[in-house]
Design a protein around this motif. Sequence first.
Motif, short mmCIF file in Angstrom:
data_model
loop_
_atom_site.label_atom_id
_atom_site.label_comp_id
_atom_site.label_asym_id
_atom_site.label_seq_id
_atom_site.Cartn_x
_atom_site.Cartn_y
_atom_site.Cartn_z
N ASP A 219 0.86 -1.18 0.00
CA ASP A 219 0.00 0.00 0.00
C ASP A 219 0.89 1.23 0.00
O ASP A 219 1.36 1.68 1.04
N PHE A 220 1.14 1.79 -1.20
CA PHE A 220 2.08 2.90 -1.38
C PHE A 220 1.29 4.19 -1.56
O PHE A 220 0.50 4.33 -2.48
N ARG A 221 1.52 5.16 -0.65
CA ARG A 221 0.81 6.44 -0.70
C ARG A 221 1.78 7.61 -0.54
O ARG A 221 1.56 8.50 0.27
N CYS A 222 2.83 7.60 -1.30
CA CYS A 222 3.89 8.61 -1.17
C CYS A 222 3.86 9.58 -2.35
O CYS A 222 3.60 9.19 -3.49
N GLY A 223 4.17 10.84 -2.04
CA GLY A 223 4.21 11.84 -3.10
C GLY A 223 2.85 12.04 -3.74
O GLY A 223 1.81 11.98 -3.09
N ALA A 224 2.86 12.27 -5.05
CA ALA A 224 1.62 12.50 -5.79
C ALA A 224 1.05 11.18 -6.31
O ALA A 224 0.65 11.08 -7.48
N TRP A 225 1.01 10.17 -5.44
CA TRP A 225 0.57 8.84 -5.87
C TRP A 225 -0.89 8.84 -6.34
O TRP A 225 -1.26 8.06 -7.22
N GLY A 226 -1.74 9.69 -5.79
CA GLY A 226 -3.15 9.69 -6.16
C GLY A 226 -3.51 10.67 -7.25
O GLY A 226 -4.68 10.75 -7.64
N HIS A 227 -2.52 11.41 -7.78
CA HIS A 227 -2.82 12.38 -8.84
C HIS A 227 -2.96 11.64 -10.17
O HIS A 227 -2.04 10.93 -10.59
N PRO A 228 -4.07 11.79 -10.86
CA PRO A 228 -4.30 10.98 -12.07
C PRO A 228 -3.36 11.28 -13.22
O PRO A 228 -3.13 10.41 -14.07
N HIS A 229 -2.80 12.49 -13.26
CA HIS A 229 -1.93 12.86 -14.38
C HIS A 229 -0.48 13.01 -13.97
O HIS A 229 0.33 13.55 -14.73
N ALA A 230 -0.13 12.56 -12.79
CA ALA A 230 1.26 12.67 -12.32
C ALA A 230 2.12 11.62 -13.00
O ALA A 230 1.88 10.42 -12.87
N ASP A 231 3.09 12.06 -13.78
CA ASP A 231 4.03 11.15 -14.42
C ASP A 231 5.44 11.75 -14.39
O ASP A 231 6.26 11.45 -15.26
N ARG A 232 5.71 12.58 -13.39
CA ARG A 232 7.02 13.22 -13.25
C ARG A 232 7.57 12.92 -11.86
O ARG A 232 6.83 12.54 -10.96
N ALA A 233 8.89 13.11 -11.68
CA ALA A 233 9.50 12.75 -10.41
C ALA A 233 10.76 13.56 -10.17
O ALA A 233 11.40 14.06 -11.11
#
Length: 335
Positions: A219-233
């Motif tokens: 169960d990983f909930r770190c950073g912008a894990w729940g943002h639907p368009h997040a593909d950057r790091a």
Amino acid sequence: IGRRRPAKNTMQLPAGFPAGKQAWRTLPMTSLISGKRIRMSMMPMLMMLLLPWAAFGVTAWLAAFRAKYLFPYCVDLILVAFVLLWLASVFAAVYARFRIAEPTWYTYLCCALGVAVVAGPLCGDHIFRSLTQHYYRVGDLKTLHGVDVAVDKGDAMLDAGIVDFAQGNYLDGMRAWHFKHHTAYCVAPVVTNQTAGPVSGSYDFWAVGKDCCSLTSSDFRCGAWGHPHADRAIRVLADQDVPFYRLAVQQAETLYGLVAANPVFFKWSDDPESEVATWFAQAMRNFTFDLTVAFMVSLFALSCAAYRFSWMAPALAMTDELFVSGKSYGTGQGP
């Protein structure tokens, strides 16, 4: 031994006392005694307020910002010079105890400078390690676009600071795991839906975070894990954290049967540039707060000392006549 204001400028000492001014150096006396309230000179008090505060501000700034990042050894030498300055104030305070009738402010300056040259670098180092070091490191690295975990390898990302992943790359929260050492170090592989796995067979790209995953399941909930368009790091470069993330990856390899030959670690983000900029802004806020607290502490300590000293008069100003066993021997000004 007692003293009172003389009527004349004479000195008659009993047998055995050295003559002249040397006589006064052999007699015990206190530097300050209780007396009438006296006025304090504003200029020395202003120096007592500003010198320790300035020492704190300069040392904290040097230890917290770009000078520490670019020229660490030069900054260390400057901090050593501040320590030597404090040692000089210690010498001056000790010297004043034996030579000057009012050594109190020398002692106060010695103590205040000592606190400043210790607290300043400590506060600055905390800001540097937690915020500005990462800010400068990421800023010196590249921004890479179109990174595809299916074909790219981790050892080709060593100069990456910010990464834009290709379309179809995402976090695999079902194969997340952690390593617990006071803090839970959480990891999850970055995978793609275009292929069954990396062409090289090595899962080298991992999203990470601290205390943001379950300790009993994937169960990983770190950073912008729940943002639907997040593909950057943002690349994670913290020297104190990377070894624990490696241990977490090793446990994930064992648990899920993966291979991670050259793992690199990232914080998942939907706006990396803005997030990195907030690190420096937070560092400036922390520095301003520390500087404000240091000024208030310096002002409070000075006010307490000034109030105490204002009710103490120099012993030599209160009297010039020497008494030994109740008998007067004249003034202490010498022939």
